[in-house]
Enzyme design. Structure first.
Site, PDB file in Angstrom:
ATOM      1  N   SER A  73       1.002  -1.648   0.427  1.00 60.25           N
ATOM      2  CA  SER A  73       0.376   0.014  -0.345  1.00 60.25           C
ATOM      3  C   SER A  73       0.848   1.032  -0.294  1.00 60.25           C
ATOM      4  CB  SER A  73      -0.764   0.103   1.149  1.00 60.25           C
ATOM      5  OG  SER A  73      -1.804  -0.888   1.118  1.00 60.25           O
ATOM      6  N   LYS A 116       0.351   3.411  -3.071  1.00 62.04           N
ATOM      7  CA  LYS A 116      -0.382   4.061  -3.038  1.00 62.04           C
ATOM      8  C   LYS A 116      -0.191   5.448  -2.761  1.00 62.04           C
ATOM      9  CE  LYS A 116      -3.370   0.547  -1.120  1.00 62.04           C
ATOM     10  NZ  LYS A 116      -4.344   0.240   0.249  1.00 62.04           N
ATOM     11  N   TYR A 126      -3.739  -2.093 -10.343  1.00 61.19           N
ATOM     12  CA  TYR A 126      -3.804  -2.735  -9.004  1.00 61.19           C
ATOM     13  C   TYR A 126      -3.074  -2.973  -7.584  1.00 61.19           C
ATOM     14  CZ  TYR A 126      -5.494  -2.065  -3.998  1.00 61.19           C
ATOM     15  OH  TYR A 126      -5.466  -2.415  -2.008  1.00 61.19           O
ATOM     16  N   TYR A 133      -4.322   3.910   8.308  1.00 61.70           N
ATOM     17  CA  TYR A 133      -5.495   2.744   8.221  1.00 61.70           C
ATOM     18  C   TYR A 133      -6.239   3.368  10.218  1.00 61.70           C
ATOM     19  CZ  TYR A 133      -3.567   0.424   4.543  1.00 61.70           C
ATOM     20  OH  TYR A 133      -3.428  -0.173   3.966  1.00 61.70           O
TER      21      TYR A 133
END
Length: 312
Positions: free
Chosen positions: A67, A70, A194, A246
């Site tokens: 991640s 991202k 992705y 998160y």
């Protein structure tokens, strides 16, 4: 007179402290290829504003950035479509797990932020529009190679294949957003890009190099040219601070005090604006899916160097 601590000495000491710790967290198992990671690994690389590199442990061993990619896809998407991106994804902390579908249903298919899985899938879709998947994946990889000044950065195809075989929840998220018109391209195309950009492999040193533009108000110090303007760099850092870990983002801000983005491969990219770009890697995760020792190491580093954005 107070002298600044020697950065390399601090990094070396922290790497040795982390090597000795028995509490290492648990490696991610829901992606089978990541379950093979060695929890004894630890790497730390710091690049300061003058371009000096301090590293310790396994700082030159590539790992799956997951991640953390991202941050870079968000940067590319904002470059391509600007603030129109925010019609498709929000900027608020989620307070939920990174792959939650409940919040997505409540908010009619608009992901809460670009760093949870649904938000990153929507960002990937925005980059993909009008292009072929292979072209876009090449653009993402070349962007990271350019930022790190290293053409050896590649995609770990075994990890990408492992994610595609087991990414049923991400398929569900993408199809749900497709039903609301948030995803414009064929779901298979968007998810293919992705899964592959999450499977990019980089070392701590390469990742810290790639993050330098966020330390330098949007400029790439290798070239002197702007990657993004200063305002956009500040805003990307702001989203990293509030959403980069998160439902553990508040705890990370409280303990580390820097913008950061984690990945379930055990990496964390952290930015001390005007001072340093930092990458740490330890595969064992905490219950929120963030590197357990990585966060501890960053807390020690920012305390010893006085780098918190909240410092007076």
């Amino acid at each position: 007179m107070t002298y600044a601590p020697d950065l390399q000495q601090v990094v070396t000491e922290i790497a040795e402290e982390m090597r000795k710790r028995p509490d290492r967290g648990d490696v991610a198992t829901y992606i089978p290829e990541l379950a093979r990671a060695d929890p004894s690994k630890f790497g730390l690389a710091v690049i300061d504003a003058q371009g000096r590199v301090a590293s310790g442990g396994d700082a030159d061993e590539p790992f799956s950035i997951q991640s953390i990619s991202k941050v870079f896809t968000l940067t590319l998407a904002l470059g391509r479509i600007g603030d129109r991106l925010w019609r498709r994804v929000g900027r608020e902390p989620s307070g939920s797990t990174f792959n939650s579908i409940v919040q997505l249903e409540y908010e009619k298919g608009i992901p809460r932020n670009p760093f949870i899985n649904a938000g990153a899938i929507a960002v990937t879709d925005a980059i993909l529009s009008g292009h072929k998947p292979r072209e876009v994946l090449g653009d993402i990889l070349r962007f990271l190679q350019f930022l790190a000044d290293d053409n050896s950065i590649t995609i770990d195809e075994a990890v990408a294949a492992s994610e595609q075989r087991t990414g049923f929840r991400n398929v569900a998220l993408a199809n749900y957003m497709k039903a609301f018109g948030v995803i414009e391209n064929p779901v298979d195309y968007t998810l293919g890009v992705y899964f592959h950009h999450c499977a990019i492999a980089m070392s701590c040193r390469q990742l810290a190099l790639a993050g330098r533009f966020l330390m330098h108000q949007g400029r790439n110090p290798s070239t002197g040219f702007a990657v993004v303007n200063p305002e956009r760099a500040r805003r990307i850092n702001a989203i990293m601070l509030t959403c980069g870990h998160y439902d553990g983002s508040g705890e990370f801000a409280y303990r580390v005090g820097l913008p950061g983005k984690s990945g379930v491969g055990g990496g964390i990219l952290a930015i001390a604006p005007g001072k340093a770009s930092i990458a740490v890697w330890s595969p064992g995760l905490d219950p929120s899916g963030n590197s357990h020792l990585g966060r501890i190491a960053l807390e020690k580093l920012t305390h010893r160097m006085g780098w918190s954005v909240f410092a007076g």
